[in-house]
Write a protein that holds these residues in place. Sequence first.
Motif, short mmCIF file in Angstrom:
data_model
loop_
_atom_site.label_atom_id
_atom_site.label_comp_id
_atom_site.label_asym_id
_atom_site.label_seq_id
_atom_site.Cartn_x
_atom_site.Cartn_y
_atom_site.Cartn_z
N ALA A 370 0.83 -1.21 0.00
CA ALA A 370 0.00 0.00 0.00
C ALA A 370 0.86 1.25 0.00
O ALA A 370 0.57 2.24 -0.70
N LEU A 374 0.84 4.11 -2.94
CA LEU A 374 0.52 5.51 -2.65
C LEU A 374 1.70 6.44 -2.96
O LEU A 374 1.49 7.61 -3.31
N PHE A 402 -7.47 -2.24 4.16
CA PHE A 402 -7.91 -1.71 2.87
C PHE A 402 -9.35 -1.22 2.87
O PHE A 402 -9.83 -0.68 1.88
N ASP A 403 -10.02 -1.42 4.00
CA ASP A 403 -11.32 -0.76 4.17
C ASP A 403 -11.14 0.63 4.74
O ASP A 403 -12.03 1.48 4.61
N LEU A 405 -8.16 2.60 4.14
CA LEU A 405 -7.34 3.45 3.27
C LEU A 405 -8.14 4.34 2.32
O LEU A 405 -7.84 5.54 2.19
N PRO A 406 -9.17 3.82 1.63
CA PRO A 406 -9.88 4.69 0.68
C PRO A 406 -10.53 5.90 1.34
O PRO A 406 -10.72 6.93 0.69
N VAL A 413 -5.67 4.91 -6.56
CA VAL A 413 -5.02 3.61 -6.40
C VAL A 413 -6.05 2.50 -6.61
O VAL A 413 -7.18 2.59 -6.10
N ASP A 414 -5.67 1.47 -7.32
CA ASP A 414 -6.55 0.30 -7.51
C ASP A 414 -6.43 -0.57 -6.27
O ASP A 414 -5.65 -1.52 -6.22
N TRP A 415 -7.23 -0.22 -5.24
CA TRP A 415 -7.10 -0.91 -3.96
C TRP A 415 -7.45 -2.40 -4.05
O TRP A 415 -6.89 -3.21 -3.33
N VAL A 418 -4.27 -4.01 -5.07
CA VAL A 418 -3.22 -3.96 -4.05
C VAL A 418 -3.52 -4.89 -2.88
O VAL A 418 -2.60 -5.48 -2.30
N ARG A 419 -4.80 -5.06 -2.54
CA ARG A 419 -5.13 -5.86 -1.35
C ARG A 419 -5.07 -7.36 -1.59
O ARG A 419 -5.22 -8.15 -0.66
#
Length: 445
Positions: A370, A374, A402-403, A405-406, A413-415, A418-419
Amino acid sequence: MTISPFDSALLGDLFSDPEIAALFDDKAQIASMLLVESALAAAEARAGVIPEQSAVRIAEVCRDFNPDPASLAAGTASAGVPVPALVKALKAEIGGEDARFAHFGATSQDVVDTALVLRLREAIGIIRRRIRKLAKSLGAHADAHRATVMIGRTRSQQAVPTTFGLKAAGWLAPLARIDRRIESLSSDLLRLSFGGAAGTLASIGAKAIDVESNLAEELDLPVADMPWHAQRDVLVDFASQLTALTGALGKMGQDLVLLAQSEIAEVQPGKGGGSSTMPHKSNPVQAEMLVTLARFNAGQLGVFSQSQLHDHERCGSSWLLEWLTLPQIIIAAGTALAQAVDMVPDLKINTNRMTENLELSRGAMLAEAATFALADHLGRDAADKLVKEAIAKSAANGSNLFDELPGLTDAPVDWAHVRSPANYVGQSDLFIDRVLGAAKRGFRE
């Protein structure tokens, strides 16, 4: 009663390696020394040093002579080496005029060291065949599980994702290197030992070099540059490689012990050992043995290395130290290999548990991923600060990293990408290919 677990009737099936142990028992040692005596007589007859008929008689007796080791014990204790008692018994068996030509011009260490080399040659063949067999099994796991994602652990803590295939490749890689080093040192290790009383071969006279050459041919051994009675560096090198081998196997064993822990349960190694009172247990006995034997050889190597300190042209005390330690180092390495060869093909890989365990950190093991994702938008320091903030929120809320971060950044970012742990295993596939390629090339040569 036994002193060593390696030859214990009670513990032997756990510790011993019957195939290699058979090369180092009393009968094998006597047989190999008689083979040297027979070859020496043949070599000297070819050079015209002793009569041909005497060499034939010596060879006949050596071929069938099978003295009871106990009958040589008193003479061995007196001389500090078994050769004088063996030669005395051999001469009595030969009888007549031919007997005086047995052991002609040699010294006890010539016979003992060359007999050892003959048995080491067989032991090395066994060890290298087992290394290849184990390498094949590990290579199959590495290839089959190159996409099996699991937790990578550093200093016993969850780090970043890896694959079981790369872990198996990590167990395989040292085997190819060690096998190559054993092969390389064999040309120096497996040499004739023939020097006479003080390493000059003066007792044989002008034909000494002819006898040396003939003896080397008889035993299919190369000639050393000079007699090596007091030069034990290559034996220490060999023991060091066997210790490296058991160390590599021990590292694998320790990994498997940890992966088999009930709370992790990602791999079940071997058949499992039972408990006397807990029916539910399946102890990783074979993996534990690899750890034990690695630690044993590491300790023995320190003792064995001291046998390199010989006084002048020969030293009894250093030589005897080899007899106490080298066979155990070899048998420990053989046992570790035998255990690993038996265990590795049947490893039970619990891929479902690996997947479940990946979720335990609630995304924290991908904090590095992550941060780098970023950093392309915020810079490294700002990205690091934001991810740490998200980790704190995740810990406080019991949520996934990852819940969180957005909600802290609008960086594009394509979370979802990444996750996913499978998207952060780096060059694992390439590294596996490199290891498999190196093993294929090394074991084919």
